[in-house]
Design an enzyme around this catalytic site. Sequence first.
Site, PDB file in Angstrom:
ATOM      1  N   ALA A 130      17.809   6.209 -32.686  1.00  0.00           N
ATOM      2  CA  ALA A 130      16.567   5.486 -32.366  1.00  0.00           C
ATOM      3  C   ALA A 130      16.365   5.408 -30.858  1.00  0.00           C
TER       4      ALA A 130
ATOM      5  N   PRO B  12      28.323   3.159 -41.875  1.00  0.00           N
ATOM      6  CA  PRO B  12      27.086   2.545 -42.388  1.00  0.00           C
ATOM      7  C   PRO B  12      25.874   3.412 -42.036  1.00  0.00           C
TER       8      PRO B  12
ATOM      9  N   LEU C  49      34.275  14.026 -34.077  1.00  0.00           N
ATOM     10  CA  LEU C  49      35.073  14.561 -35.191  1.00  0.00           C
ATOM     11  C   LEU C  49      36.033  15.697 -34.796  1.00  0.00           C
TER      12      LEU C  49
ATOM     13  N   ASN D 126      31.695  18.258 -43.503  1.00  0.00           N
ATOM     14  CA  ASN D 126      32.785  17.750 -42.650  1.00  0.00           C
ATOM     15  C   ASN D 126      34.164  18.143 -43.174  1.00  0.00           C
TER      16      ASN D 126
ATOM     17  N   LYS E 233      17.566   7.540 -28.630  1.00  0.00           N
ATOM     18  CA  LYS E 233      17.220   8.883 -28.123  1.00  0.00           C
ATOM     19  C   LYS E 233      15.763   9.212 -28.474  1.00  0.00           C
TER      20      LYS E 233
ATOM     21  N   THR F   6      18.586  15.163 -29.123  1.00  0.00           N
ATOM     22  CA  THR F   6      19.400  15.451 -30.301  1.00  0.00           C
ATOM     23  C   THR F   6      18.545  15.702 -31.538  1.00  0.00           C
ATOM     24  N   ASP F   7      19.119  16.424 -32.499  1.00  0.00           N
ATOM     25  CA  ASP F   7      18.435  16.612 -33.790  1.00  0.00           C
ATOM     26  C   ASP F   7      18.415  15.319 -34.606  1.00  0.00           C
ATOM     27  N   GLU F   8      19.251  14.332 -34.203  1.00  0.00           N
ATOM     28  CA  GLU F   8      19.375  13.115 -35.009  1.00  0.00           C
ATOM     29  C   GLU F   8      18.087  12.296 -35.005  1.00  0.00           C
TER      30      GLU F   8
ATOM     31  N   PHE G  33      21.268  14.749 -18.874  1.00  0.00           N
ATOM     32  CA  PHE G  33      22.240  14.624 -19.966  1.00  0.00           C
ATOM     33  C   PHE G  33      22.697  13.174 -20.138  1.00  0.00           C
TER      34      PHE G  33
ATOM     35  N   TYR H  31      21.863   4.803 -32.118  1.00  0.00           N
ATOM     36  CA  TYR H  31      21.912   5.939 -31.180  1.00  0.00           C
ATOM     37  C   TYR H  31      20.654   6.795 -31.303  1.00  0.00           C
TER      38      TYR H  31
ATOM     39  N   PRO I 235      40.926  11.237 -40.336  1.00  0.00           N
ATOM     40  CA  PRO I 235      40.026  10.349 -41.090  1.00  0.00           C
ATOM     41  C   PRO I 235      38.720  11.036 -41.475  1.00  0.00           C
TER      42      PRO I 235
ATOM     43  N   ASN J 278      27.311  19.528 -30.958  1.00  0.00           N
ATOM     44  CA  ASN J 278      28.047  20.464 -30.086  1.00  0.00           C
ATOM     45  C   ASN J 278      29.547  20.327 -30.304  1.00  0.00           C
TER      46      ASN J 278
ATOM     47  N   ASP K 108      33.162   4.883 -45.405  1.00  0.00           N
ATOM     48  CA  ASP K 108      32.046   5.636 -44.836  1.00  0.00           C
ATOM     49  C   ASP K 108      31.395   4.865 -43.678  1.00  0.00           C
TER      50      ASP K 108
HETATM   51  P1  NAD Z   1      28.974  12.262 -23.340  1.00  0.00           P
HETATM   52  O1  NAD Z   1      29.017  10.888 -23.936  1.00  0.00           O
HETATM   53  O2  NAD Z   1      30.177  13.130 -23.422  1.00  0.00           O
HETATM   54  O3  NAD Z   1      28.585  12.173 -21.791  1.00  0.00           O
HETATM   55  C1  NAD Z   1      27.596  11.323 -21.304  1.00  0.00           C
HETATM   56  C2  NAD Z   1      27.751  11.247 -19.792  1.00  0.00           C
HETATM   57  O4  NAD Z   1      26.702  10.417 -19.286  1.00  0.00           O
HETATM   58  C3  NAD Z   1      29.072  10.611 -19.344  1.00  0.00           C
HETATM   59  O5  NAD Z   1      29.647  11.373 -18.313  1.00  0.00           O
HETATM   60  C4  NAD Z   1      28.667   9.232 -18.848  1.00  0.00           C
HETATM   61  O6  NAD Z   1      29.506   8.752 -17.826  1.00  0.00           O
HETATM   62  C5  NAD Z   1      27.267   9.513 -18.347  1.00  0.00           C
HETATM   63  N1  NAD Z   1      26.419   8.312 -18.306  1.00  0.00           N
HETATM   64  C6  NAD Z   1      26.308   7.329 -19.244  1.00  0.00           C
HETATM   65  N2  NAD Z   1      25.440   6.407 -18.823  1.00  0.00           N
HETATM   66  C7  NAD Z   1      24.968   6.800 -17.612  1.00  0.00           C
HETATM   67  C8  NAD Z   1      24.033   6.281 -16.693  1.00  0.00           C
HETATM   68  N3  NAD Z   1      23.401   5.127 -16.915  1.00  0.00           N
HETATM   69  N4  NAD Z   1      23.781   6.970 -15.557  1.00  0.00           N
HETATM   70  C9  NAD Z   1      24.429   8.128 -15.296  1.00  0.00           C
HETATM   71  N5  NAD Z   1      25.342   8.667 -16.131  1.00  0.00           N
HETATM   72  C10 NAD Z   1      25.599   8.016 -17.276  1.00  0.00           C
HETATM   73  O7  NAD Z   1      27.717  12.947 -24.017  1.00  0.00           O
HETATM   74  P2  NAD Z   1      27.473  14.493 -24.369  1.00  0.00           P
HETATM   75  O8  NAD Z   1      28.050  14.761 -25.706  1.00  0.00           O
HETATM   76  O9  NAD Z   1      27.852  15.326 -23.215  1.00  0.00           O
HETATM   77  O10 NAD Z   1      25.899  14.475 -24.530  1.00  0.00           O
HETATM   78  C11 NAD Z   1      25.036  14.779 -23.434  1.00  0.00           C
HETATM   79  C12 NAD Z   1      23.590  14.643 -23.900  1.00  0.00           C
HETATM   80  O11 NAD Z   1      23.372  15.515 -25.006  1.00  0.00           O
HETATM   81  C13 NAD Z   1      23.237  13.243 -24.389  1.00  0.00           C
HETATM   82  O12 NAD Z   1      21.940  12.949 -23.952  1.00  0.00           O
HETATM   83  C14 NAD Z   1      23.280  13.350 -25.898  1.00  0.00           C
HETATM   84  O13 NAD Z   1      22.382  12.445 -26.502  1.00  0.00           O
HETATM   85  C15 NAD Z   1      22.841  14.795 -26.112  1.00  0.00           C
HETATM   86  N6  NAD Z   1      23.359  15.417 -27.339  1.00  0.00           N
HETATM   87  C16 NAD Z   1      24.711  15.511 -27.577  1.00  0.00           C
HETATM   88  C17 NAD Z   1      25.159  16.147 -28.739  1.00  0.00           C
HETATM   89  C18 NAD Z   1      26.630  16.312 -29.027  1.00  0.00           C
HETATM   90  O14 NAD Z   1      26.975  16.894 -30.073  1.00  0.00           O
HETATM   91  N7  NAD Z   1      27.538  15.887 -28.181  1.00  0.00           N
HETATM   92  C19 NAD Z   1      24.251  16.668 -29.651  1.00  0.00           C
HETATM   93  C20 NAD Z   1      22.896  16.530 -29.382  1.00  0.00           C
HETATM   94  C21 NAD Z   1      22.457  15.938 -28.212  1.00  0.00           C
HETATM   95  P1  TYD Z   2      30.499  12.833 -34.853  1.00  0.00           P
HETATM   96  O1  TYD Z   2      31.384  13.848 -34.209  1.00  0.00           O
HETATM   97  O2  TYD Z   2      30.711  11.396 -34.531  1.00  0.00           O
HETATM   98  O3  TYD Z   2      28.997  13.286 -34.558  1.00  0.00           O
HETATM   99  P2  TYD Z   2      27.595  12.724 -35.198  1.00  0.00           P
HETATM  100  O4  TYD Z   2      27.821  11.405 -35.794  1.00  0.00           O
HETATM  101  O5  TYD Z   2      26.721  12.667 -33.982  1.00  0.00           O
HETATM  102  O6  TYD Z   2      27.159  13.769 -36.195  1.00  0.00           O
HETATM  103  O7  TYD Z   2      30.643  12.999 -36.422  1.00  0.00           O
HETATM  104  C1  TYD Z   2      30.419  14.251 -37.048  1.00  0.00           C
HETATM  105  C2  TYD Z   2      30.513  14.021 -38.546  1.00  0.00           C
HETATM  106  O8  TYD Z   2      31.886  13.719 -38.851  1.00  0.00           O
HETATM  107  C3  TYD Z   2      29.692  12.829 -39.038  1.00  0.00           C
HETATM  108  O9  TYD Z   2      29.175  13.146 -40.322  1.00  0.00           O
HETATM  109  C4  TYD Z   2      30.696  11.705 -39.133  1.00  0.00           C
HETATM  110  C5  TYD Z   2      31.980  12.439 -39.486  1.00  0.00           C
HETATM  111  N1  TYD Z   2      33.236  11.814 -38.991  1.00  0.00           N
HETATM  112  C6  TYD Z   2      34.306  11.608 -39.871  1.00  0.00           C
HETATM  113  O10 TYD Z   2      34.225  11.934 -41.078  1.00  0.00           O
HETATM  114  N2  TYD Z   2      35.454  11.048 -39.380  1.00  0.00           N
HETATM  115  C7  TYD Z   2      35.579  10.672 -38.076  1.00  0.00           C
HETATM  116  O11 TYD Z   2      36.655  10.121 -37.692  1.00  0.00           O
HETATM  117  C8  TYD Z   2      34.493  10.899 -37.174  1.00  0.00           C
HETATM  118  C9  TYD Z   2      34.578  10.525 -35.727  1.00  0.00           C
HETATM  119  C10 TYD Z   2      33.332  11.484 -37.692  1.00  0.00           C
END
Ligand code: NAD
Ligand code: TYD
Length: 355
Positions: free
Chosen positions: A161, A292, A199, A258, A163, A133-135, A80, A159, A214, A189, A290
């Site tokens: 790119a 970028p 968000l 959103n 991943k 990620t789906d991104e 993760f 980000y 915001p 998630n 917005d």
């Molecule tokens: P997060 O930012 O909440 O947590 C990331 C964790 O990784 C943190 O605890 C951080 O301390 C740790 N970390 C960072 N760099 C590290 C390193 N070099 N070595 C060891 N640990 C390190 O992220 P998340 O939302 O829990 O996401 C987890 C994974 O899921 C990521 O790979 C992310 O790309 C992927 N993901 C997240 C979402 C989402 O909606 N949050 C969606 C799709 C995929």
């Molecule tokens: P975010 O939670 O940062 O996830 P991701 O960029 O990985 O999708 O953002 C979710 C959506 O919400 C995204 O379209 C950007 C938007 N957003 C806002 O409109 N305002 C905010 O303050 C934040 C953090 C995100």
Amino acid sequence: MTILVTGGAGFIGGNFVLDWLAEHNETVINLDALTYAGNLDTLVSLKNNAKHIFVHGSIGDRTLLEKLLNEHQPRTIVNFAAESHVDRSIHGPGDFIQTNIVGTFNLLESVRAYWNNLDTERQTAFRFLHVSTDEVYGTLSQEDPPFAETNRYEPNSPYSASKAASDHLVRAWHHTYGLPVLTTNCSNNYGPYHFPEKLIPLVILNALAGKPLPIYGDGQQVRDWLYVKDHCSAIRRVLEAGKLGETYNVGGWNEKANLDVVQTICAILDELKPRADGEHYASQITFVQDRPGHDRRYAIDARKLERELGWKPAETFESGIRKTVQWYLDNPQWVDNVTSGHYRDWIDQQYGRPA
Ligand code: NAD
Ligand code: TYD
């Protein structure tokens, strides 16, 4: 038996570790660098649990990895660890290249050396699951079908790119070296222990604090929301039965704009914790500049995971978001701890200092 989880003090990794230890009698080595996003408060309920071994360190540290792998002999690794926030990747992409690309490379190389030395039976049973990620698939128009595993990679942010690059490394380590890998690409998630730079938790906490909510641009960007516990169950299923070298898209079939997400949160808060002045929380909604390169729409076609492995999400957005709002109301201590210090610096940088 032991598994190694990286990034297990973050949002999804933390939920995964908690759920894993609730369901399995198997030790978890939790390697986390404790960046701003890593939070040991999330794991406080495991304090006296001998099955949870926390190690403070980086996936980029090959010496540490070699030691950990040889000492604990994990049968599985779930990766993760990452820098995960798009807005931060726009302000400072360097950490994303280091952790998501170079870090994943170092992890893969350490794991390959370890795996090569296992006996045949343990080599065959071994799994390296990479959480992505789906991104990586870029953005969709309103008419496009949701992302399938066969979609081209077209990442648009630093980000995504980074991943995408990590996914390619994982794929190559399978095809070239035979490492038994699995990759999951999931949608946005949400749920307990979500760091309030993203968000949903940002809006819940700003609403309760009487601050602006915001919305970037016109608020019509679409995300496909997945309750974090559903994501964790999908990962467990892929570990059990996923086909080596395959990727699986994980989504909640919950596409929402959103603005609708924010209005839903406001309506739940109006019901669970009405504002003292009788106003609606939605009156705090503020449209801001917005992001970028903001991707317009993400949506996941999760049919492969359902068809091949029988996985389906348990929560709808309506049930999951209500649980999430309730969780933030019930856990002010966790919130207070994560919103001190460096968190404030980020909010000032991204949204401007309050007047
Ligand atoms: P997060 O930012 O909440 O947590 C990331 C964790 O990784 C943190 O605890 C951080 O301390 C740790 N970390 C960072 N760099 C590290 C390193 N070099 N070595 C060891 N640990 C390190 O992220 P998340 O939302 O829990 O996401 C987890 C994974 O899921 C990521 O790979 C992310 O790309 C992927 N993901 C997240 C979402 C989402 O909606 N949050 C969606 C799709 C995929
Ligand atoms: P975010 O939670 O940062 O996830 P991701 O960029 O990985 O999708 O953002 C979710 C959506 O919400 C995204 O379209 C950007 C938007 N957003 C806002 O409109 N305002 C905010 O303050 C934040 C953090 C995100």
